[in-house]
Scaffold this motif. Structure first.
Motif, PDB file in Angstrom:
ATOM      1  N   TYR A  45     -74.249 -16.067  14.999  1.00  0.00           N
ATOM      2  CA  TYR A  45     -73.338 -15.957  13.859  1.00  0.00           C
ATOM      3  C   TYR A  45     -72.116 -16.860  13.983  1.00  0.00           C
ATOM      4  CZ  TYR A  45     -75.888 -11.802  12.305  1.00  0.00           C
ATOM      5  OH  TYR A  45     -76.855 -10.936  11.870  1.00  0.00           O
ATOM      6  N   GLY A  46     -71.992 -17.582  15.078  1.00  0.00           N
ATOM      7  CA  GLY A  46     -70.816 -18.409  15.275  1.00  0.00           C
ATOM      8  C   GLY A  46     -69.572 -17.547  15.437  1.00  0.00           C
ATOM      9  N   VAL A  47     -68.441 -18.038  14.969  1.00  0.00           N
ATOM     10  CA  VAL A  47     -67.193 -17.288  15.124  1.00  0.00           C
ATOM     11  C   VAL A  47     -67.210 -16.000  14.306  1.00  0.00           C
ATOM     12  CG1 VAL A  47     -65.974 -18.452  13.231  1.00  0.00           C
ATOM     13  CG2 VAL A  47     -64.679 -17.523  15.159  1.00  0.00           C
ATOM     14  N   ALA A  48     -68.030 -15.949  13.258  1.00  0.00           N
ATOM     15  CA  ALA A  48     -68.148 -14.714  12.478  1.00  0.00           C
ATOM     16  C   ALA A  48     -68.738 -13.583  13.320  1.00  0.00           C
ATOM     17  CB  ALA A  48     -69.009 -14.950  11.244  1.00  0.00           C
ATOM     18  N   ILE A  90     -64.217  -1.430  24.156  1.00  0.00           N
ATOM     19  CA  ILE A  90     -63.854  -2.813  24.482  1.00  0.00           C
ATOM     20  C   ILE A  90     -64.977  -3.486  25.268  1.00  0.00           C
ATOM     21  CG2 ILE A  90     -62.297  -4.203  25.921  1.00  0.00           C
ATOM     22  CD1 ILE A  90     -60.039  -2.328  24.958  1.00  0.00           C
ATOM     23  N   GLY A  91     -65.583  -2.726  26.186  1.00  0.00           N
ATOM     24  CA  GLY A  91     -66.740  -3.272  26.904  1.00  0.00           C
ATOM     25  C   GLY A  91     -67.871  -3.628  25.954  1.00  0.00           C
ATOM     26  N   LEU A  92     -68.125  -2.745  24.973  1.00  0.00           N
ATOM     27  CA  LEU A  92     -69.161  -3.013  23.978  1.00  0.00           C
ATOM     28  C   LEU A  92     -68.803  -4.228  23.137  1.00  0.00           C
ATOM     29  CD1 LEU A  92     -71.716  -2.237  22.372  1.00  0.00           C
ATOM     30  CD2 LEU A  92     -70.273  -0.666  21.026  1.00  0.00           C
ATOM     31  N   ASN A  93     -67.525  -4.333  22.752  1.00  0.00           N
ATOM     32  CA  ASN A  93     -67.085  -5.453  21.925  1.00  0.00           C
ATOM     33  C   ASN A  93     -67.248  -6.787  22.661  1.00  0.00           C
ATOM     34  OD1 ASN A  93     -65.698  -6.407  19.433  1.00  0.00           O
ATOM     35  ND2 ASN A  93     -64.147  -7.060  20.901  1.00  0.00           N
ATOM     36  N   ILE A  94     -66.909  -6.794  23.950  1.00  0.00           N
ATOM     37  CA  ILE A  94     -67.055  -8.023  24.742  1.00  0.00           C
ATOM     38  C   ILE A  94     -68.525  -8.400  24.862  1.00  0.00           C
ATOM     39  CG2 ILE A  94     -66.781  -8.973  27.071  1.00  0.00           C
ATOM     40  CD1 ILE A  94     -64.168  -7.358  27.278  1.00  0.00           C
ATOM     41  N   LEU A  95     -69.382  -7.402  25.100  1.00  0.00           N
ATOM     42  CA  LEU A  95     -70.817  -7.665  25.192  1.00  0.00           C
ATOM     43  C   LEU A  95     -71.355  -8.242  23.886  1.00  0.00           C
ATOM     44  CD1 LEU A  95     -73.564  -7.391  26.668  1.00  0.00           C
ATOM     45  CD2 LEU A  95     -73.694  -5.052  25.774  1.00  0.00           C
ATOM     46  N   LEU A  96     -70.975  -7.612  22.757  1.00  0.00           N
ATOM     47  CA  LEU A  96     -71.439  -8.099  21.453  1.00  0.00           C
ATOM     48  C   LEU A  96     -70.870  -9.484  21.137  1.00  0.00           C
ATOM     49  CD1 LEU A  96     -71.154  -4.831  19.322  1.00  0.00           C
ATOM     50  CD2 LEU A  96     -73.246  -5.959  20.089  1.00  0.00           C
ATOM     51  N   ALA A  97     -69.625  -9.721  21.577  1.00  0.00           N
ATOM     52  CA  ALA A  97     -69.015 -11.033  21.330  1.00  0.00           C
ATOM     53  C   ALA A  97     -69.816 -12.137  21.996  1.00  0.00           C
ATOM     54  CB  ALA A  97     -67.574 -11.034  21.832  1.00  0.00           C
ATOM     55  N   TRP A 157     -59.232 -20.065  12.539  1.00  0.00           N
ATOM     56  CA  TRP A 157     -59.889 -19.329  11.455  1.00  0.00           C
ATOM     57  C   TRP A 157     -59.943 -17.839  11.775  1.00  0.00           C
ATOM     58  CZ3 TRP A 157     -64.743 -22.965  11.674  1.00  0.00           C
ATOM     59  CH2 TRP A 157     -64.341 -24.267  11.302  1.00  0.00           C
ATOM     60  N   TYR A 158     -60.333 -17.531  13.002  1.00  0.00           N
ATOM     61  CA  TYR A 158     -60.446 -16.125  13.401  1.00  0.00           C
ATOM     62  C   TYR A 158     -59.073 -15.462  13.420  1.00  0.00           C
ATOM     63  CZ  TYR A 158     -61.785 -11.956  15.990  1.00  0.00           C
ATOM     64  OH  TYR A 158     -61.990 -10.655  16.365  1.00  0.00           O
ATOM     65  N   ASN A 166     -59.180  -7.765  25.779  1.00  0.00           N
ATOM     66  CA  ASN A 166     -60.173  -7.977  24.728  1.00  0.00           C
ATOM     67  C   ASN A 166     -59.812  -9.185  23.869  1.00  0.00           C
ATOM     68  OD1 ASN A 166     -62.516  -7.042  23.133  1.00  0.00           O
ATOM     69  ND2 ASN A 166     -60.979  -6.646  21.571  1.00  0.00           N
ATOM     70  N   SER A 167     -58.533  -9.316  23.521  1.00  0.00           N
ATOM     71  CA  SER A 167     -58.079 -10.456  22.713  1.00  0.00           C
ATOM     72  C   SER A 167     -58.297 -11.777  23.447  1.00  0.00           C
ATOM     73  CB  SER A 167     -56.596 -10.298  22.363  1.00  0.00           C
ATOM     74  OG  SER A 167     -56.379  -9.140  21.598  1.00  0.00           O
ATOM     75  N   MET A 168     -58.037 -11.774  24.753  1.00  0.00           N
ATOM     76  CA  MET A 168     -58.240 -12.987  25.545  1.00  0.00           C
ATOM     77  C   MET A 168     -59.701 -13.408  25.554  1.00  0.00           C
ATOM     78  SD  MET A 168     -55.721 -12.097  28.755  1.00  0.00           S
ATOM     79  CE  MET A 168     -56.376 -13.438  29.756  1.00  0.00           C
ATOM     80  N   VAL A 169     -60.599 -12.439  25.659  1.00  0.00           N
ATOM     81  CA  VAL A 169     -62.032 -12.747  25.649  1.00  0.00           C
ATOM     82  C   VAL A 169     -62.440 -13.310  24.292  1.00  0.00           C
ATOM     83  CG1 VAL A 169     -64.346 -11.752  25.779  1.00  0.00           C
ATOM     84  CG2 VAL A 169     -62.593 -11.047  27.415  1.00  0.00           C
ATOM     85  N   GLU A 170     -61.918 -12.723  23.214  1.00  0.00           N
ATOM     86  CA  GLU A 170     -62.257 -13.214  21.879  1.00  0.00           C
ATOM     87  C   GLU A 170     -61.760 -14.644  21.667  1.00  0.00           C
ATOM     88  OE1 GLU A 170     -62.573  -9.226  19.127  1.00  0.00           O
ATOM     89  OE2 GLU A 170     -60.641 -10.229  19.261  1.00  0.00           O
ATOM     90  N   VAL A 171     -60.545 -14.936  22.137  1.00  0.00           N
ATOM     91  CA  VAL A 171     -60.021 -16.302  22.025  1.00  0.00           C
ATOM     92  C   VAL A 171     -60.888 -17.262  22.824  1.00  0.00           C
ATOM     93  CG1 VAL A 171     -58.089 -17.812  22.628  1.00  0.00           C
ATOM     94  CG2 VAL A 171     -57.652 -15.603  21.547  1.00  0.00           C
ATOM     95  N   ASN A 172     -61.312 -16.835  24.000  1.00  0.00           N
ATOM     96  CA  ASN A 172     -62.178 -17.667  24.840  1.00  0.00           C
ATOM     97  C   ASN A 172     -63.496 -17.975  24.148  1.00  0.00           C
ATOM     98  OD1 ASN A 172     -64.612 -17.441  27.022  1.00  0.00           O
ATOM     99  ND2 ASN A 172     -62.894 -18.645  27.839  1.00  0.00           N
ATOM    100  N   ARG A 173     -64.093 -16.966  23.506  1.00  0.00           N
ATOM    101  CA  ARG A 173     -65.365 -17.177  22.805  1.00  0.00           C
ATOM    102  C   ARG A 173     -65.168 -18.085  21.599  1.00  0.00           C
ATOM    103  NH1 ARG A 173     -68.572 -17.742  25.598  1.00  0.00           N
ATOM    104  NH2 ARG A 173     -70.103 -17.658  23.916  1.00  0.00           N
ATOM    105  N   ALA A 174     -64.039 -17.932  20.899  1.00  0.00           N
ATOM    106  CA  ALA A 174     -63.759 -18.799  19.746  1.00  0.00           C
ATOM    107  C   ALA A 174     -63.550 -20.237  20.196  1.00  0.00           C
ATOM    108  CB  ALA A 174     -62.535 -18.285  18.990  1.00  0.00           C
ATOM    109  N   GLN A 175     -62.853 -20.430  21.322  1.00  0.00           N
ATOM    110  CA  GLN A 175     -62.624 -21.776  21.839  1.00  0.00           C
ATOM    111  C   GLN A 175     -63.926 -22.450  22.240  1.00  0.00           C
ATOM    112  OE1 GLN A 175     -59.793 -20.982  24.982  1.00  0.00           O
ATOM    113  NE2 GLN A 175     -58.045 -21.547  23.704  1.00  0.00           N
ATOM    114  N   ALA A 176     -64.884 -21.651  22.688  1.00  0.00           N
ATOM    115  CA  ALA A 176     -66.180 -22.211  23.075  1.00  0.00           C
ATOM    116  C   ALA A 176     -66.922 -22.805  21.881  1.00  0.00           C
ATOM    117  CB  ALA A 176     -67.035 -21.135  23.741  1.00  0.00           C
ATOM    118  N   LEU A 177     -66.509 -22.396  20.672  1.00  0.00           N
ATOM    119  CA  LEU A 177     -67.154 -22.898  19.452  1.00  0.00           C
ATOM    120  C   LEU A 177     -66.405 -24.086  18.854  1.00  0.00           C
ATOM    121  CD1 LEU A 177     -67.872 -19.405  17.859  1.00  0.00           C
ATOM    122  CD2 LEU A 177     -69.550 -20.914  18.931  1.00  0.00           C
ATOM    123  N   GLY A 178     -65.270 -24.451  19.449  1.00  0.00           N
ATOM    124  CA  GLY A 178     -64.491 -25.586  18.945  1.00  0.00           C
ATOM    125  C   GLY A 178     -63.037 -25.205  18.708  1.00  0.00           C
TER     126      GLY A 178
END
Length: 228
Positions: A178-181, A162-169, A41-42, A23-35
Motif C-alpha cells: 500500500y505504500g505510505v498509505a 503499538i507492537g501490532l501497529n509496527i508489525l502492520l507498518a 504527506w503522512y 511508534n512515531s519514530m518507526v512510522e517516520v522510518n518506514r515513510a522515509q524508506a519510501l522516499g
C-alpha cells in the motif's frame, strides 16, 4: 490520598506517552524508506486526523472525567454506568458524521490546505478516517479505567497495540503493497483492535455495563442514519 493516587498512576501514563514516541519514530522510518515526499504527506494527513480527535475526543472526555469520578466516590456505580454510556453514545453520535464528511470530502480538504500534494494527502487521510472514530472512542474508554484508578490496563493494551501497529507498518507500508498509505491503514486497524480489547475487558469486569438497551438502541439508530 487523592494526590498519592495521582502519583501512582503517573509512571504508567508517562510510559504510555513514551512508547507512542517510539511508534512515531518507526512510522517516520518506514515513510522515509519510501522516499522524501511520503514523510511530509503522512505528516499532513496525520495532522488532519488529529484535529477532530482533539476537538471531540480529548475535550469531551476530559470534561466528563470529574463527574465520573464523583459517581464512583458516591458509590453510585449505577449512575456511573449510565452517564458513561450516555457520554460515549453522544461522542459516537457527533463523531460518525464527522468521519463520513471527512472521508467523502478528503480531496476538497486536502486541496484547500495542501495544494500541490493534495492527491497523496487525500489518499492517506482516507485510510485514517476510521482511526478518527476509534481514537475518539478510546479517549472515553480510557477514562473508564482511569476513573477506577487503573492506568496499567490501558498501558498494557497500548503496548500490545503499538507492537501490532509496527508489525502492520512493516507489512503494509512497502512499495509493493500500500505504500505510505499502509501506515494509515495500520493505524486504523490497530486503533479498532485496541478499542475492541478494552471494551471486552470492561464487559468482563462489569457484566452489567453494556446490558443497556437504550445505549444499543441509540447506536443502531446512529448506524442506520449514517448508512442512509
Amino acid at each position: 490520598d487523592g494526590f498519592r493516587s495521582v502519583l501512582r498512576q503517573l509512571p504508567a501514563r508517562s510510559l504510555d506517552q513514551g512508547v507512542d514516541q517510539v511508534n512515531s519514530m518507526v512510522e517516520v522510518n518506514r515513510a522515509q524508506a519510501l522516499g522524501i515526499g511520503p514523510v511530509s504527506w503522512y505528516s499532513y494527513a496525520l495532522t488532519l486526523h488529529n484535529v477532530p480527535i482533539m476537538l471531540i475526543g480529548s475535550s469531551i472526555a476530559t470534561a466528563a472525567f470529574p463527574r465520573l469520578l464523583d459517581r464512583l466516590s458516591q458509590n453510585r456505580v449505577d449512575l456511573f454506568r449510565k452517564e458513561f454510556l450516555d457520554i460515549l453514545r453522544m461522542m459516537i453520535w457527533v463523531t460518525v458524521p464527522v468521519v463520513i464528511v471527512a472521508f467523502f470530502c478528503r480531496g476538497y480538504l486536502a486541496r484547500l490546505i495542501f495544494k500541490d500534494v493534495a492527491p497523496d494527502v487525500a489518499l492517506i487521510f482516507g485510510f485514517l478516517t476510521a482511526a478518527i472514530l476509534f481514537r475518539i472512542i478510546y479517549a472515553m474508554v480510557s477514562r473508564y479505567f482511569y476513573a477506577h484508578k487503573d492506568s496499567k490496563t490501558p498501558l498494557l493494551i497500548s503496548l500490545v497495540a503499538i507492537g501490532l501497529n509496527i508489525l502492520l507498518a512493516f507489512m503494509l507500508a512497502r512499495k509493493d503493497s500500500y505504500g505510505v498509505a499502509g501506515l494509515a491503514l495500520s493505524q486504523s486497524i490497530t486503533s479498532g483492535v485496541e478499542v475492541l480489547v478494552l471494551a471486552l475487558i470492561m464487559a468482563f469486569r462489569d457484566r452489567k455495563l453494556f446490558r443497556n438497551l437504550e445505549f444499543w438502541s441509540g447506536i443502531w439508530r446512529i448506524i442506520g442514519v449514517s448508512g442512509f
